[in-house]
Scaffold this motif. Structure first.
Motif, PDB file in Angstrom:
ATOM      1  N   THR A  22      -4.520   1.735  -4.199  1.00 23.03           N
ATOM      2  CA  THR A  22      -5.246   1.830  -5.461  1.00 23.03           C
ATOM      3  C   THR A  22      -4.610   2.921  -6.315  1.00 23.03           C
ATOM      4  O   THR A  22      -4.273   3.993  -5.802  1.00 23.03           O
ATOM      5  CB  THR A  22      -6.723   2.182  -5.193  1.00 23.03           C
ATOM      6  OG1 THR A  22      -7.281   1.178  -4.341  1.00 23.03           O
ATOM      7  CG2 THR A  22      -7.524   2.219  -6.473  1.00 23.03           C
ATOM      8  N   VAL A  23      -4.453   2.655  -7.596  1.00 26.05           N
ATOM      9  CA  VAL A  23      -3.829   3.626  -8.499  1.00 26.05           C
ATOM     10  C   VAL A  23      -4.706   4.869  -8.593  1.00 26.05           C
ATOM     11  O   VAL A  23      -5.893   4.788  -8.875  1.00 26.05           O
ATOM     12  CB  VAL A  23      -3.611   3.027  -9.906  1.00 26.05           C
ATOM     13  CG1 VAL A  23      -3.045   4.082 -10.856  1.00 26.05           C
ATOM     14  CG2 VAL A  23      -2.689   1.826  -9.846  1.00 26.05           C
ATOM     15  N   GLU A  24      -4.081   6.014  -8.318  1.00 28.04           N
ATOM     16  CA  GLU A  24      -4.775   7.296  -8.376  1.00 28.04           C
ATOM     17  C   GLU A  24      -4.285   8.177  -9.515  1.00 28.04           C
ATOM     18  O   GLU A  24      -5.019   9.029 -10.000  1.00 28.04           O
ATOM     19  CB  GLU A  24      -4.593   8.052  -7.057  1.00 28.04           C
ATOM     20  CG  GLU A  24      -5.185   7.351  -5.870  1.00 28.04           C
ATOM     21  CD  GLU A  24      -4.898   8.087  -4.560  1.00 28.04           C
ATOM     22  OE1 GLU A  24      -4.287   9.176  -4.591  1.00 28.04           O
ATOM     23  OE2 GLU A  24      -5.289   7.559  -3.522  1.00 28.04           O
ATOM     24  N   ASP A  25      -3.024   7.983  -9.925  1.00 29.53           N
ATOM     25  CA  ASP A  25      -2.432   8.871 -10.924  1.00 29.53           C
ATOM     26  C   ASP A  25      -1.189   8.205 -11.488  1.00 29.53           C
ATOM     27  O   ASP A  25      -0.811   7.118 -11.055  1.00 29.53           O
ATOM     28  CB  ASP A  25      -2.067  10.204 -10.263  1.00 29.53           C
ATOM     29  CG  ASP A  25      -2.037  11.378 -11.236  1.00 29.53           C
ATOM     30  OD1 ASP A  25      -2.126  11.139 -12.460  1.00 29.53           O
ATOM     31  OD2 ASP A  25      -1.917  12.514 -10.776  1.00 29.53           O
ATOM     32  N   LEU A  38       3.593   4.939 -10.808  1.00 31.34           N
ATOM     33  CA  LEU A  38       2.165   5.053 -10.548  1.00 31.34           C
ATOM     34  C   LEU A  38       1.962   5.537  -9.122  1.00 31.34           C
ATOM     35  O   LEU A  38       2.610   5.057  -8.194  1.00 31.34           O
ATOM     36  CB  LEU A  38       1.475   3.695 -10.727  1.00 31.34           C
ATOM     37  CG  LEU A  38       1.511   3.103 -12.128  1.00 31.34           C
ATOM     38  CD1 LEU A  38       0.876   1.718 -12.129  1.00 31.34           C
ATOM     39  CD2 LEU A  38       0.806   4.009 -13.122  1.00 31.34           C
ATOM     40  N   VAL A  39       1.076   6.492  -8.947  1.00 33.22           N
ATOM     41  CA  VAL A  39       0.750   7.037  -7.629  1.00 33.22           C
ATOM     42  C   VAL A  39      -0.366   6.196  -7.033  1.00 33.22           C
ATOM     43  O   VAL A  39      -1.376   5.941  -7.695  1.00 33.22           O
ATOM     44  CB  VAL A  39       0.319   8.514  -7.734  1.00 33.22           C
ATOM     45  CG1 VAL A  39      -0.102   9.049  -6.379  1.00 33.22           C
ATOM     46  CG2 VAL A  39       1.453   9.353  -8.319  1.00 33.22           C
ATOM     47  N   PHE A  40      -0.181   5.759  -5.776  1.00 35.15           N
ATOM     48  CA  PHE A  40      -1.191   4.906  -5.146  1.00 35.15           C
ATOM     49  C   PHE A  40      -1.716   5.477  -3.842  1.00 35.15           C
ATOM     50  O   PHE A  40      -2.536   4.858  -3.176  1.00 35.15           O
ATOM     51  CB  PHE A  40      -0.660   3.497  -4.909  1.00 35.15           C
ATOM     52  CG  PHE A  40       0.477   3.415  -3.940  1.00 35.15           C
ATOM     53  CD1 PHE A  40       0.249   3.230  -2.596  1.00 35.15           C
ATOM     54  CD2 PHE A  40       1.782   3.527  -4.382  1.00 35.15           C
ATOM     55  CE1 PHE A  40       1.300   3.153  -1.700  1.00 35.15           C
ATOM     56  CE2 PHE A  40       2.840   3.448  -3.499  1.00 35.15           C
ATOM     57  CZ  PHE A  40       2.597   3.267  -2.156  1.00 35.15           C
ATOM     58  N   GLY A  41      -1.304   6.668  -3.476  1.00 35.49           N
ATOM     59  CA  GLY A  41      -1.801   7.267  -2.242  1.00 35.49           C
ATOM     60  C   GLY A  41      -1.027   8.514  -1.888  1.00 35.49           C
ATOM     61  O   GLY A  41      -0.155   8.949  -2.632  1.00 35.49           O
ATOM     62  N   ARG A  42      -1.350   9.052  -0.743  1.00 33.42           N
ATOM     63  CA  ARG A  42      -0.674  10.252  -0.263  1.00 33.42           C
ATOM     64  C   ARG A  42      -0.332  10.099   1.200  1.00 33.42           C
ATOM     65  O   ARG A  42      -1.023   9.427   1.945  1.00 33.42           O
ATOM     66  CB  ARG A  42      -1.560  11.472  -0.435  1.00 33.42           C
ATOM     67  CG  ARG A  42      -1.874  11.774  -1.862  1.00 33.42           C
ATOM     68  CD  ARG A  42      -2.298  13.231  -2.029  1.00 33.42           C
ATOM     69  NE  ARG A  42      -2.415  13.565  -3.431  1.00 33.42           N
ATOM     70  CZ  ARG A  42      -1.395  13.924  -4.204  1.00 33.42           C
ATOM     71  NH1 ARG A  42      -0.193  14.007  -3.719  1.00 33.42           N
ATOM     72  NH2 ARG A  42      -1.579  14.208  -5.469  1.00 33.42           N
ATOM     73  N   LYS A  43       0.749  10.715   1.590  1.00 37.32           N
ATOM     74  CA  LYS A  43       1.162  10.785   2.985  1.00 37.32           C
ATOM     75  C   LYS A  43       1.461  12.252   3.236  1.00 37.32           C
ATOM     76  O   LYS A  43       2.504  12.747   2.810  1.00 37.32           O
ATOM     77  CB  LYS A  43       2.381   9.906   3.234  1.00 37.32           C
ATOM     78  CG  LYS A  43       2.736   9.766   4.687  1.00 37.32           C
ATOM     79  CD  LYS A  43       3.829   8.741   4.874  1.00 37.32           C
ATOM     80  CE  LYS A  43       4.023   8.459   6.345  1.00 37.32           C
ATOM     81  NZ  LYS A  43       5.021   7.426   6.549  1.00 37.32           N
ATOM     82  N   GLY A  44       0.505  12.937   3.855  1.00 35.77           N
ATOM     83  CA  GLY A  44       0.639  14.372   4.015  1.00 35.77           C
ATOM     84  C   GLY A  44       0.513  15.044   2.669  1.00 35.77           C
ATOM     85  O   GLY A  44      -0.436  14.793   1.929  1.00 35.77           O
ATOM     86  N   ASP A  45       1.487  15.869   2.310  1.00 36.21           N
ATOM     87  CA  ASP A  45       1.472  16.564   1.020  1.00 36.21           C
ATOM     88  C   ASP A  45       2.196  15.795  -0.078  1.00 36.21           C
ATOM     89  O   ASP A  45       2.223  16.233  -1.219  1.00 36.21           O
ATOM     90  CB  ASP A  45       2.121  17.946   1.161  1.00 36.21           C
ATOM     91  CG  ASP A  45       1.284  18.893   1.986  1.00 36.21           C
ATOM     92  OD1 ASP A  45       0.076  18.628   2.131  1.00 36.21           O
ATOM     93  OD2 ASP A  45       1.825  19.898   2.481  1.00 36.21           O
TER      94      ASP A  45
END
Length: 75
Positions: A22-25, A38-45
């Motif tokens: 899901t688009v977060e940023d 488009l940012v869709f998640g995070r993996k660690g930092d």
């Protein structure tokens, strides 16, 4: 035309019908003033992002082009 704020929360799917996230940023080139991903998640930092050039369509969902699989030479 869509506003950037309208993209937040949209689900991202590949052209192979796989849910990506899901688009977060958004990632913006501050020199050009253009959206580059488009940012869709995070993996660690680290933020996981999709290059804007991979986006095929934006509507109720965002459709992206899958990575092309590299051909494997026969053995």
């Amino acid at each position: 035309m869509k506003r950037l704020s309208e993209l937040n929360g949209l689900k991202v799917y590949s052209d192979r019908a796989r849910y990506v996230g899901t688009v977060e940023d958004a990632v913006i080139d501050d020199k050009e003033g253009a959206v580059v991903g488009l940012v869709f998640g995070r993996k660690g930092d680290k933020a996981l992002s999709i290059p804007y050039t991979s986006i095929m369509a934006i509507g109720d969902i965002i459709l992206i082009q899958s990575k092309k699989e590299e051909a494997v030479a026969p053995t």
